[in-house]
Design a protein around this motif. Structure first.
Motif, PDB file in Angstrom:
ATOM      1  N   THR A 267       0.847  -1.193   0.000  1.00  0.00           N
ATOM      2  CA  THR A 267       0.000   0.000   0.000  1.00  0.00           C
ATOM      3  C   THR A 267       0.882   1.242   0.000  1.00  0.00           C
ATOM      4  O   THR A 267       2.070   1.184   0.341  1.00  0.00           O
ATOM      5  CB  THR A 267      -0.929   0.025   1.232  1.00  0.00           C
ATOM      6  N   HIS A 268       0.304   2.378  -0.381  1.00  0.00           N
ATOM      7  CA  HIS A 268       1.095   3.607  -0.379  1.00  0.00           C
ATOM      8  C   HIS A 268       1.122   4.185   1.040  1.00  0.00           C
ATOM      9  O   HIS A 268       0.231   3.922   1.858  1.00  0.00           O
ATOM     10  CB  HIS A 268       0.518   4.626  -1.367  1.00  0.00           C
ATOM     11  N   CYS A 269       2.131   4.965   1.317  1.00  0.00           N
ATOM     12  CA  CYS A 269       2.264   5.599   2.624  1.00  0.00           C
ATOM     13  C   CYS A 269       1.432   6.876   2.644  1.00  0.00           C
ATOM     14  O   CYS A 269       1.693   7.799   1.865  1.00  0.00           O
ATOM     15  CB  CYS A 269       3.724   5.924   2.914  1.00  0.00           C
ATOM     16  N   PRO A 270       0.423   6.964   3.508  1.00  0.00           N
ATOM     17  CA  PRO A 270      -0.430   8.160   3.521  1.00  0.00           C
ATOM     18  C   PRO A 270       0.302   9.412   4.004  1.00  0.00           C
ATOM     19  O   PRO A 270      -0.144  10.531   3.728  1.00  0.00           O
ATOM     20  CB  PRO A 270      -1.563   7.774   4.476  1.00  0.00           C
ATOM     21  N   ASP A 271       1.430   9.241   4.715  1.00  0.00           N
ATOM     22  CA  ASP A 271       2.158  10.392   5.247  1.00  0.00           C
ATOM     23  C   ASP A 271       3.242  10.905   4.299  1.00  0.00           C
ATOM     24  O   ASP A 271       3.516  12.107   4.264  1.00  0.00           O
ATOM     25  CB  ASP A 271       2.808  10.020   6.586  1.00  0.00           C
ATOM     26  N   HIS A 272       3.878   9.987   3.539  1.00  0.00           N
ATOM     27  CA  HIS A 272       5.011  10.402   2.714  1.00  0.00           C
ATOM     28  C   HIS A 272       4.851  10.045   1.241  1.00  0.00           C
ATOM     29  O   HIS A 272       5.812  10.114   0.477  1.00  0.00           O
ATOM     30  CB  HIS A 272       6.304   9.764   3.237  1.00  0.00           C
ATOM     31  N   GLY A 273       3.653   9.645   0.841  1.00  0.00           N
ATOM     32  CA  GLY A 273       3.468   9.264  -0.554  1.00  0.00           C
ATOM     33  C   GLY A 273       2.061   9.536  -1.041  1.00  0.00           C
ATOM     34  O   GLY A 273       1.257  10.177  -0.359  1.00  0.00           O
TER      35      GLY A 273
ATOM     36  N   HIS B 185      11.960 -11.241  -0.409  1.00  0.00           N
ATOM     37  CA  HIS B 185      12.553 -10.220   0.475  1.00  0.00           C
ATOM     38  C   HIS B 185      13.309  -9.158  -0.306  1.00  0.00           C
ATOM     39  O   HIS B 185      13.394  -8.002   0.125  1.00  0.00           O
ATOM     40  CB  HIS B 185      13.477 -10.884   1.512  1.00  0.00           C
ATOM     41  N   VAL B 186      13.868  -9.514  -1.459  1.00  0.00           N
ATOM     42  CA  VAL B 186      14.585  -8.519  -2.270  1.00  0.00           C
ATOM     43  C   VAL B 186      13.606  -7.477  -2.807  1.00  0.00           C
ATOM     44  O   VAL B 186      13.867  -6.266  -2.737  1.00  0.00           O
ATOM     45  CB  VAL B 186      15.341  -9.200  -3.430  1.00  0.00           C
ATOM     46  N   LEU B 187      12.479  -7.939  -3.341  1.00  0.00           N
ATOM     47  CA  LEU B 187      11.474  -7.010  -3.850  1.00  0.00           C
ATOM     48  C   LEU B 187      10.847  -6.211  -2.721  1.00  0.00           C
ATOM     49  O   LEU B 187      10.520  -5.025  -2.889  1.00  0.00           O
ATOM     50  CB  LEU B 187      10.393  -7.773  -4.615  1.00  0.00           C
ATOM     51  N   ALA B 188      10.683  -6.837  -1.554  1.00  0.00           N
ATOM     52  CA  ALA B 188      10.127  -6.119  -0.407  1.00  0.00           C
ATOM     53  C   ALA B 188      11.023  -4.950  -0.022  1.00  0.00           C
ATOM     54  O   ALA B 188      10.538  -3.839   0.253  1.00  0.00           O
ATOM     55  CB  ALA B 188       9.951  -7.078   0.767  1.00  0.00           C
ATOM     56  N   ASP B 189      12.338  -5.179  -0.014  1.00  0.00           N
ATOM     57  CA  ASP B 189      13.274  -4.095   0.311  1.00  0.00           C
ATOM     58  C   ASP B 189      13.215  -2.992  -0.741  1.00  0.00           C
ATOM     59  O   ASP B 189      13.277  -1.794  -0.418  1.00  0.00           O
ATOM     60  CB  ASP B 189      14.700  -4.642   0.412  1.00  0.00           C
ATOM     61  N   MET B 190      13.117  -3.369  -2.010  1.00  0.00           N
ATOM     62  CA  MET B 190      13.031  -2.374  -3.084  1.00  0.00           C
ATOM     63  C   MET B 190      11.783  -1.507  -2.910  1.00  0.00           C
ATOM     64  O   MET B 190      11.836  -0.277  -3.049  1.00  0.00           O
ATOM     65  CB  MET B 190      12.988  -3.078  -4.441  1.00  0.00           C
ATOM     66  N   LEU B 191      10.666  -2.132  -2.589  1.00  0.00           N
ATOM     67  CA  LEU B 191       9.407  -1.398  -2.442  1.00  0.00           C
ATOM     68  C   LEU B 191       9.431  -0.477  -1.224  1.00  0.00           C
ATOM     69  O   LEU B 191       8.922   0.644  -1.271  1.00  0.00           O
ATOM     70  CB  LEU B 191       8.245  -2.386  -2.338  1.00  0.00           C
ATOM     71  N   ARG B 192      10.033  -0.945  -0.148  1.00  0.00           N
ATOM     72  CA  ARG B 192      10.140  -0.080   1.040  1.00  0.00           C
ATOM     73  C   ARG B 192      11.035   1.114   0.765  1.00  0.00           C
ATOM     74  O   ARG B 192      10.798   2.212   1.287  1.00  0.00           O
ATOM     75  CB  ARG B 192      10.660  -0.896   2.218  1.00  0.00           C
ATOM     76  N   ALA B 193      12.059   0.915  -0.066  1.00  0.00           N
ATOM     77  CA  ALA B 193      12.934   2.025  -0.449  1.00  0.00           C
ATOM     78  C   ALA B 193      12.187   3.054  -1.291  1.00  0.00           C
ATOM     79  O   ALA B 193      12.600   4.216  -1.378  1.00  0.00           O
ATOM     80  CB  ALA B 193      14.150   1.503  -1.216  1.00  0.00           C
ATOM     81  N   MET B 194      11.074   2.635  -1.900  1.00  0.00           N
ATOM     82  CA  MET B 194      10.233   3.551  -2.675  1.00  0.00           C
ATOM     83  C   MET B 194       9.152   4.173  -1.796  1.00  0.00           C
ATOM     84  O   MET B 194       8.198   4.757  -2.294  1.00  0.00           O
ATOM     85  CB  MET B 194       9.589   2.781  -3.836  1.00  0.00           C
ATOM     86  N   HIS B 195       9.304   4.054  -0.470  1.00  0.00           N
ATOM     87  CA  HIS B 195       8.383   4.632   0.512  1.00  0.00           C
ATOM     88  C   HIS B 195       7.001   3.993   0.465  1.00  0.00           C
ATOM     89  O   HIS B 195       5.988   4.655   0.743  1.00  0.00           O
ATOM     90  CB  HIS B 195       8.277   6.146   0.336  1.00  0.00           C
ATOM     91  N   LEU B 196       6.957   2.700   0.124  1.00  0.00           N
ATOM     92  CA  LEU B 196       5.702   1.955   0.147  1.00  0.00           C
ATOM     93  C   LEU B 196       5.651   1.089   1.397  1.00  0.00           C
ATOM     94  O   LEU B 196       6.676   0.730   1.968  1.00  0.00           O
ATOM     95  CB  LEU B 196       5.584   1.078  -1.101  1.00  0.00           C
TER      96      LEU B 196
ATOM     97  N   PHE C 240      -0.313   7.296  -6.438  1.00  0.00           N
ATOM     98  CA  PHE C 240       0.465   7.132  -7.671  1.00  0.00           C
ATOM     99  C   PHE C 240       1.676   6.235  -7.457  1.00  0.00           C
ATOM    100  O   PHE C 240       2.169   5.614  -8.401  1.00  0.00           O
ATOM    101  CB  PHE C 240       0.915   8.507  -8.192  1.00  0.00           C
ATOM    102  N   ASP C 241       2.153   6.149  -6.216  1.00  0.00           N
ATOM    103  CA  ASP C 241       3.298   5.290  -5.917  1.00  0.00           C
ATOM    104  C   ASP C 241       3.006   3.834  -6.254  1.00  0.00           C
ATOM    105  O   ASP C 241       3.920   3.065  -6.588  1.00  0.00           O
ATOM    106  CB  ASP C 241       3.685   5.413  -4.445  1.00  0.00           C
ATOM    107  N   LEU C 242       1.736   3.422  -6.169  1.00  0.00           N
ATOM    108  CA  LEU C 242       1.375   2.048  -6.515  1.00  0.00           C
ATOM    109  C   LEU C 242       1.558   1.797  -8.009  1.00  0.00           C
ATOM    110  O   LEU C 242       1.925   0.690  -8.421  1.00  0.00           O
ATOM    111  CB  LEU C 242      -0.069   1.758  -6.111  1.00  0.00           C
ATOM    112  N   ILE C 243       1.298   2.817  -8.821  1.00  0.00           N
ATOM    113  CA  ILE C 243       1.496   2.680 -10.265  1.00  0.00           C
ATOM    114  C   ILE C 243       2.981   2.502 -10.568  1.00  0.00           C
ATOM    115  O   ILE C 243       3.373   1.662 -11.382  1.00  0.00           O
ATOM    116  CB  ILE C 243       0.928   3.899 -11.013  1.00  0.00           C
ATOM    117  N   ARG C 244       3.819   3.293  -9.898  1.00  0.00           N
ATOM    118  CA  ARG C 244       5.267   3.156 -10.077  1.00  0.00           C
ATOM    119  C   ARG C 244       5.727   1.778  -9.647  1.00  0.00           C
ATOM    120  O   ARG C 244       6.546   1.131 -10.311  1.00  0.00           O
ATOM    121  CB  ARG C 244       6.008   4.233  -9.269  1.00  0.00           C
ATOM    122  N   ALA C 245       5.182   1.285  -8.526  1.00  0.00           N
ATOM    123  CA  ALA C 245       5.563  -0.035  -8.035  1.00  0.00           C
ATOM    124  C   ALA C 245       5.155  -1.120  -9.035  1.00  0.00           C
ATOM    125  O   ALA C 245       5.931  -2.045  -9.320  1.00  0.00           O
ATOM    126  CB  ALA C 245       4.919  -0.292  -6.679  1.00  0.00           C
TER     127      ALA C 245
END
Length: 214
Positions: free
Chosen positions: A84-90, A122-133, A93-98
């Motif tokens: 899910t997108h971060c309601p505080d920092h995103g 876990h690799v993809l999870a880290d990538m997504l968290r780095a995108m503020h998701l 649209f971040d979901l579309i990028r993901a």
């Protein structure tokens, strides 16, 4: 072992009372993307499923056994990552990028208006968290998106019959060497060679044709 070789997408054509009475079977995505597998339904019957190669079974589809009995497929909860997108920092649209970046990696994705789901990685999870998701491990049914040209897709059974007759071109009225040729009507030209009376045929012309003096 009872065989089932027919699949009705989303129980298409079946009365709701038949769907309610049907036996059920819970299958995760790993099994449902196969065309041949063995299962045990809610009545304890052992089924051998033999579907056309490339068939994908979705939650809500109905298997028809050789004895005519119906077995409704349920998408079993399984381990997935819910994004899910971060309601505080995103933003949403971040979901579309993901989805774009995951699609580039050919990862099966379940697309929803407010979240995405993928299988644990876990690799993809880290990538997504780095995108503020926000990435959470959950146990939920998994219904990844089918290919745009895949038969069946999500099994919604949308049949779009676009039979538009726009009339953009005249109908062919002849052929040339076997090739249809559109015949255009020749425009009428008023002049000395015109052999009809302009004043008495039901449409009167309120204009004069100047004639050159010989």
């Amino acid at each position: 072992m009872l065989q089932a070789s027919k699949l009705l997408p989303q129980g298409q054509g079946l009365a709701s009372v038949l769907l309610k009475r049907a036996h059920t079977v819970e299958l995760d995505w790993d099994v449902r993307q196969k065309s041949r597998f063995d299962v045990t339904d809610s009545a304890g019957r052992h089924l051998g499923v033999f579907l056309p190669r490339g068939t994908v079974v979705r939650g809500g589809d109905v298997l028809v056994a050789e004895d005519g009995s119906l077995v409704r497929v349920l998408a079993a909860p399984q381990s997935v990552l819910k994004i899910t997108h971060c309601p505080d920092h995103g933003t949403p649209f971040d979901l579309i990028r993901a989805a774009y970046h995951l699609g580039n990696r050919h990862v099966p994705i379940e697309l929803r208006p407010d979240h995405l789901k993928i299988e644990p990685d876990h690799v993809l999870a880290d990538m997504l968290r780095a995108m503020h998701l926000i990435v959470q491990a959950v146990d939920e049914p998994f219904e990844p998106e089918g290919g745009a040209y895949a038969g069946g897709g999500h099994g919604h059974g949308h049949a779009h019959d676009h039979a538009h007759d726009h009339g953009h071109a005249p109908k062919p009225a002849g052929s040339l060497g076997g090739i249809p040729v559109a015949v255009q009507a020749k425009p009428h030209v008023h002049g000395p060679g015109c052999k009809h009376d302009h004043g008495d045929d039901g449409h009167h012309h309120d204009h004069h044709h100047p004639h050159q003096q010989q």
